[in-house]
Scaffold this motif. Structure first.
Motif, PDB file in Angstrom:
ATOM      1  N   SER A   1       6.083   2.972  -7.031  1.00 23.29           N
ATOM      2  CA  SER A   1       6.831   1.802  -7.517  1.00 23.29           C
ATOM      3  C   SER A   1       5.942   0.919  -8.383  1.00 23.29           C
ATOM      4  CB  SER A   1       7.381   0.998  -6.330  1.00 23.29           C
ATOM      5  OG  SER A   1       8.246   1.755  -5.539  1.00 23.29           O
ATOM      6  N   GLN A   2       5.105   1.554  -9.213  1.00 24.57           N
ATOM      7  CA  GLN A   2       4.180   0.780 -10.035  1.00 24.57           C
ATOM      8  C   GLN A   2       4.907  -0.196 -10.962  1.00 24.57           C
ATOM      9  OE1 GLN A   2       2.011   4.303 -11.567  1.00 24.57           O
ATOM     10  NE2 GLN A   2       0.141   3.200 -11.049  1.00 24.57           N
ATOM     11  N   GLU A   3       5.940   0.300 -11.635  1.00 28.94           N
ATOM     12  CA  GLU A   3       6.660  -0.537 -12.589  1.00 28.94           C
ATOM     13  C   GLU A   3       7.345  -1.697 -11.882  1.00 28.94           C
ATOM     14  OE1 GLU A   3       7.591  -2.018 -16.062  1.00 28.94           O
ATOM     15  OE2 GLU A   3       6.480  -0.127 -15.876  1.00 28.94           O
ATOM     16  N   LYS A   4       8.008  -1.400 -10.760  1.00 25.23           N
ATOM     17  CA  LYS A   4       8.726  -2.443 -10.023  1.00 25.23           C
ATOM     18  C   LYS A   4       7.763  -3.484  -9.471  1.00 25.23           C
ATOM     19  CE  LYS A   4      12.577  -1.369  -8.138  1.00 25.23           C
ATOM     20  NZ  LYS A   4      13.689  -0.856  -7.299  1.00 25.23           N
ATOM     21  N   CYS A   5       6.628  -3.045  -8.961  1.00 30.87           N
ATOM     22  CA  CYS A   5       5.632  -3.987  -8.441  1.00 30.87           C
ATOM     23  C   CYS A   5       5.092  -4.882  -9.555  1.00 30.87           C
ATOM     24  CB  CYS A   5       4.478  -3.231  -7.781  1.00 30.87           C
ATOM     25  SG  CYS A   5       4.881  -2.466  -6.192  1.00 30.87           S
ATOM     26  N   GLY A   6       4.806  -4.275 -10.694  1.00 32.53           N
ATOM     27  CA  GLY A   6       4.306  -5.060 -11.814  1.00 32.53           C
ATOM     28  C   GLY A   6       5.308  -6.095 -12.277  1.00 32.53           C
ATOM     29  N   ALA A   7       6.562  -5.683 -12.428  1.00 32.86           N
ATOM     30  CA  ALA A   7       7.606  -6.608 -12.878  1.00 32.86           C
ATOM     31  C   ALA A   7       7.845  -7.737 -11.884  1.00 32.86           C
ATOM     32  CB  ALA A   7       8.904  -5.829 -13.114  1.00 32.86           C
ATOM     33  N   ALA A   8       7.607  -7.476 -10.589  1.00 30.34           N
ATOM     34  CA  ALA A   8       7.827  -8.501  -9.562  1.00 30.34           C
ATOM     35  C   ALA A   8       6.679  -9.496  -9.465  1.00 30.34           C
ATOM     36  CB  ALA A   8       8.038  -7.834  -8.207  1.00 30.34           C
ATOM     37  N   GLY A   9       5.597  -9.236 -10.210  1.00 27.31           N
ATOM     38  CA  GLY A   9       4.460 -10.156 -10.177  1.00 27.31           C
ATOM     39  C   GLY A   9       3.433  -9.835  -9.117  1.00 27.31           C
ATOM     40  N   ALA A  10       3.455  -8.589  -8.595  1.00 25.67           N
ATOM     41  CA  ALA A  10       2.534  -8.233  -7.520  1.00 25.67           C
ATOM     42  C   ALA A  10       1.079  -8.315  -7.964  1.00 25.67           C
ATOM     43  CB  ALA A  10       2.847  -6.827  -7.014  1.00 25.67           C
ATOM     44  N   VAL A  11       0.800  -7.895  -9.197  1.00 24.61           N
ATOM     45  CA  VAL A  11      -0.586  -7.871  -9.669  1.00 24.61           C
ATOM     46  C   VAL A  11      -1.175  -9.269  -9.656  1.00 24.61           C
ATOM     47  CG1 VAL A  11      -2.073  -7.395 -11.646  1.00 24.61           C
ATOM     48  CG2 VAL A  11      -0.234  -5.795 -11.057  1.00 24.61           C
ATOM     49  N   GLU A  12      -0.443 -10.233 -10.213  1.00 29.41           N
ATOM     50  CA  GLU A  12      -0.944 -11.608 -10.286  1.00 29.41           C
ATOM     51  C   GLU A  12      -1.130 -12.216  -8.893  1.00 29.41           C
ATOM     52  OE1 GLU A  12       1.183 -10.591 -14.086  1.00 29.41           O
ATOM     53  OE2 GLU A  12       1.570 -10.342 -11.941  1.00 29.41           O
TER      54      GLU A  12
ATOM     55  N   VAL B   1       0.847  -1.210   0.000  1.00 27.43           N
ATOM     56  CA  VAL B   1       0.000   0.000   0.000  1.00 27.43           C
ATOM     57  C   VAL B   1       0.879   1.255   0.000  1.00 27.43           C
ATOM     58  CG1 VAL B   1      -1.579   1.385   1.404  1.00 27.43           C
ATOM     59  CG2 VAL B   1      -2.029  -1.050   1.066  1.00 27.43           C
ATOM     60  N   THR B   2       1.958   1.222   0.777  1.00 33.52           N
ATOM     61  CA  THR B   2       2.830   2.396   0.866  1.00 33.52           C
ATOM     62  C   THR B   2       3.713   2.563  -0.362  1.00 33.52           C
ATOM     63  OG1 THR B   2       4.660   1.227   1.958  1.00 33.52           O
ATOM     64  CG2 THR B   2       2.911   2.097   3.366  1.00 33.52           C
TER      65      THR B   2
ATOM     66  N   LEU C   1     -13.263   0.847  -7.943  1.00 35.73           N
ATOM     67  CA  LEU C   1     -12.232   1.733  -8.486  1.00 35.73           C
ATOM     68  C   LEU C   1     -11.198   0.938  -9.276  1.00 35.73           C
ATOM     69  CD1 LEU C   1     -11.642   4.140  -5.451  1.00 35.73           C
ATOM     70  CD2 LEU C   1     -12.605   4.749  -7.687  1.00 35.73           C
ATOM     71  N   ALA C   2     -10.795  -0.223  -8.720  1.00 39.45           N
ATOM     72  CA  ALA C   2      -9.839  -1.077  -9.441  1.00 39.45           C
ATOM     73  C   ALA C   2     -10.455  -1.608 -10.716  1.00 39.45           C
ATOM     74  CB  ALA C   2      -9.388  -2.222  -8.539  1.00 39.45           C
ATOM     75  N   LEU C   3     -11.727  -1.956 -10.668  1.00 44.11           N
ATOM     76  CA  LEU C   3     -12.410  -2.479 -11.856  1.00 44.11           C
ATOM     77  C   LEU C   3     -12.542  -1.397 -12.929  1.00 44.11           C
ATOM     78  CD1 LEU C   3     -13.857  -5.004 -12.968  1.00 44.11           C
ATOM     79  CD2 LEU C   3     -15.971  -4.139 -11.964  1.00 44.11           C
TER      80      LEU C   3
ATOM     81  N   GLY D   1      -7.354  -1.940  -2.880  1.00 43.40           N
ATOM     82  CA  GLY D   1      -6.725  -0.624  -2.905  1.00 43.40           C
ATOM     83  C   GLY D   1      -5.389  -0.639  -3.613  1.00 43.40           C
ATOM     84  N   VAL D   2      -4.590  -1.677  -3.368  1.00 39.31           N
ATOM     85  CA  VAL D   2      -3.277  -1.769  -4.030  1.00 39.31           C
ATOM     86  C   VAL D   2      -3.458  -1.987  -5.522  1.00 39.31           C
ATOM     87  CG1 VAL D   2      -1.113  -3.046  -4.173  1.00 39.31           C
ATOM     88  CG2 VAL D   2      -2.140  -2.615  -1.946  1.00 39.31           C
ATOM     89  N   LEU D   3      -4.389  -2.865  -5.904  1.00 43.08           N
ATOM     90  CA  LEU D   3      -4.631  -3.100  -7.334  1.00 43.08           C
ATOM     91  C   LEU D   3      -5.055  -1.809  -8.034  1.00 43.08           C
ATOM     92  CD1 LEU D   3      -6.433  -6.565  -7.389  1.00 43.08           C
ATOM     93  CD2 LEU D   3      -4.241  -5.992  -8.454  1.00 43.08           C
ATOM     94  N   TRP D   4      -5.887  -1.029  -7.382  1.00 42.30           N
ATOM     95  CA  TRP D   4      -6.296   0.245  -7.973  1.00 42.30           C
ATOM     96  C   TRP D   4      -5.085   1.158  -8.149  1.00 42.30           C
ATOM     97  CZ3 TRP D   4      -7.561   4.946  -4.750  1.00 42.30           C
ATOM     98  CH2 TRP D   4      -7.905   6.024  -5.566  1.00 42.30           C
ATOM     99  N   ARG D   5      -4.251   1.272  -7.128  1.00 42.24           N
ATOM    100  CA  ARG D   5      -3.068   2.142  -7.222  1.00 42.24           C
ATOM    101  C   ARG D   5      -2.086   1.649  -8.276  1.00 42.24           C
ATOM    102  NH1 ARG D   5      -1.658   4.872  -1.866  1.00 42.24           N
ATOM    103  NH2 ARG D   5      -3.607   4.918  -0.715  1.00 42.24           N
TER     104      ARG D   5
END
Length: 399
Positions: free
Chosen positions: A308-319, A302-303, A389-391, A345-349
């Motif tokens: 760090s959107q790009e880094k989170c995505g590359a690390a597989g956070a979304v999945e 959340v913080t 919001l995420a949807l 909330g994290v998925l939306w961010r």
């Protein structure tokens, strides 16, 4: 001091150990706790040079430790406090905190075990939290940790950490620990023992840090980013997770990290640079992860999500987050609802104004998972709001 007196103390200690809670309770009912406190008072001014007295004091503390260590002996803990034992033990710690010699170190350890026990339990169960705070016990425990964080034995440091945490958890003593340099001392301990250190010691050190970092003051905010706490906690989590990891250690470590990152962009940047995103996503992937570990790990994300959107995505956070939505979708327990709220909330961010993460979410089945959450928890307005919001970010991109 006669050898007979020391020998008598050793005999009492052994019998308390052998008899466990039963003999400890008998000792308390017979007035033994008060007598032992009298022994501490009589010889409390002994110096390290008085080796016989120091050994007597050590044995006295050892008996008190055993007499107060069982869950059924809350009465003995109350007796100890009422008899004035807390300031006496704090005084022993203050007088011998340098640990000059084997006997003094032994006395320090036994004194820490006594405070560890008498401070155990929720604040209000007895008055020992307030007594420890009033006697300066928190500051002395911090100083003991600071002096011996690198050279003390794992057992000694463990008792010191647990004594400090028991003294500050759920009480106003946490602020005293912070002001006395407690975060500096615990972070130094973690740096000294993060490689090859005993898991149980690291677990309790993280627990102390987790408690202290809940104090939300300007001082704590400055300390979070200045003493290397973020980097060392990330390193401990990385090493412990790779080795299998004690679940309670991982929970406390993630909790401390989440507290340190809260509303502190500087610490958030340091966490991201230290590989915190990858470590936390790895913890969320663990099939044995507890609900509490996931709550803390998602709190860390959340913080970090906004910057760090790009880094989170590359690390597989979304999945990973979508998998958590599927797993907890039908669970209505309060902790699970809070987890769903945080994950949405994290998925939306992560997907807001970020096409790559939005495509990742859609490809992983995020639309169906979010709709299922909305349907299953229609009465939970906060969960539905963030899920919607995420949807909405998914629907901005057409197939």
């Amino acid at each position: 001091i006669s050898l007979g007196l020391v020998g008598s103390e050793m005999c009492i200690r052994d019998r308390v150990v052998e008899g466990h809670a039963g003999n400890a309770a008998k000792l308390g009912r017979a007035g033994g706790v008060e007598v032992l406190v009298l022994v501490l008072r009589k010889y409390s001014t002994a110096t390290a040079a008085d080796t016989g007295v120091v050994e007597l004091l050590r044995l006295t503390c050892a008996i008190l430790w055993k007499a107060t260590s069982f869950s059924t002996n809350a009465d003995n803990r109350a007796r100890f406090g009422a008899a004035g034992g807390v300031p006496l033990v704090v005084g022993l710690l203050r007088r011998h905190r340098a640990g000059s010699g084997r006997l003094s170190m032994g006395l320090l350890q036994e004194a820490c075990t006594v405070l560890r026990n008498v401070a155990a339990g929720a604040e209000g169960a007895n008055d020992n939290h307030a007594r420890i705070g009033a006697a300066g016990g928190v500051e002395v425990l911090v100083d003991v940790l600071r002096r011996h964080c690198a050279s003390g034995s794992a057992e000694f440091l463990l008792h010191s950490c647990v004594a400090l945490r028991n003294a500050i958890v759920g009480s106003g003593n946490a602020a005293k620990a912070v002001c006395a340099g407690g975060m500096l001392a615990v972070v130094a301990l973690l740096w000294a023992h993060c490689v090859g250190g005993a898991t149980v010691l690291l677990k309790h050190a993280c627990a102390v840090l987790n408690t202290m970092t809940t104090v939300d003051t300007a001082t704590v905010k400055w300390l979070r980013g200045s003493v290397g706490g973020v980097r060392v906690v990330v390193d401990v989590l990385r090493r412990q997770s790779a080795a299998g990891g004690d679940m309670r250690l991982l929970e406390h470590g993630c909790g401390a990290l989440a507290n340190m990152l809260r509303r502190d962009p500087e610490s958030q940047a340091k966490c991201s640079a230290a590989g915190g995103v990858e470590v936390v996503v790895g913890l969320l992937r663990r099939p044995d992860a507890t609900l509490l570990l996931r709550l803390w790990a998602v709190s860390v994300l959340v913080t970090l999500a906004d910057n760090s959107q790009e880094k989170c995505g590359a690390a597989g956070a979304v999945e990973v987050l979508i998998d958590i939505l599927r797993q907890y979708c039908q669970n209505c327990a309060p902790g699970s609802l809070h987890l769903l709220y945080s994950v949405c909330g994290v998925l939306w961010r992560l997907t807001k104004n970020h096409d790559a993460n939005t495509f990742r979410c859609r490809a992983a089945g995020g639309v169906a998972a979010l709709k299922a959450v909305i349907q299953a928890h229609a009465e939970s307005k906060n969960v539905v709001l963030l899920a919607q919001l995420a949807l909405d970010t998914q629907q901005l991109i057409q197939d």
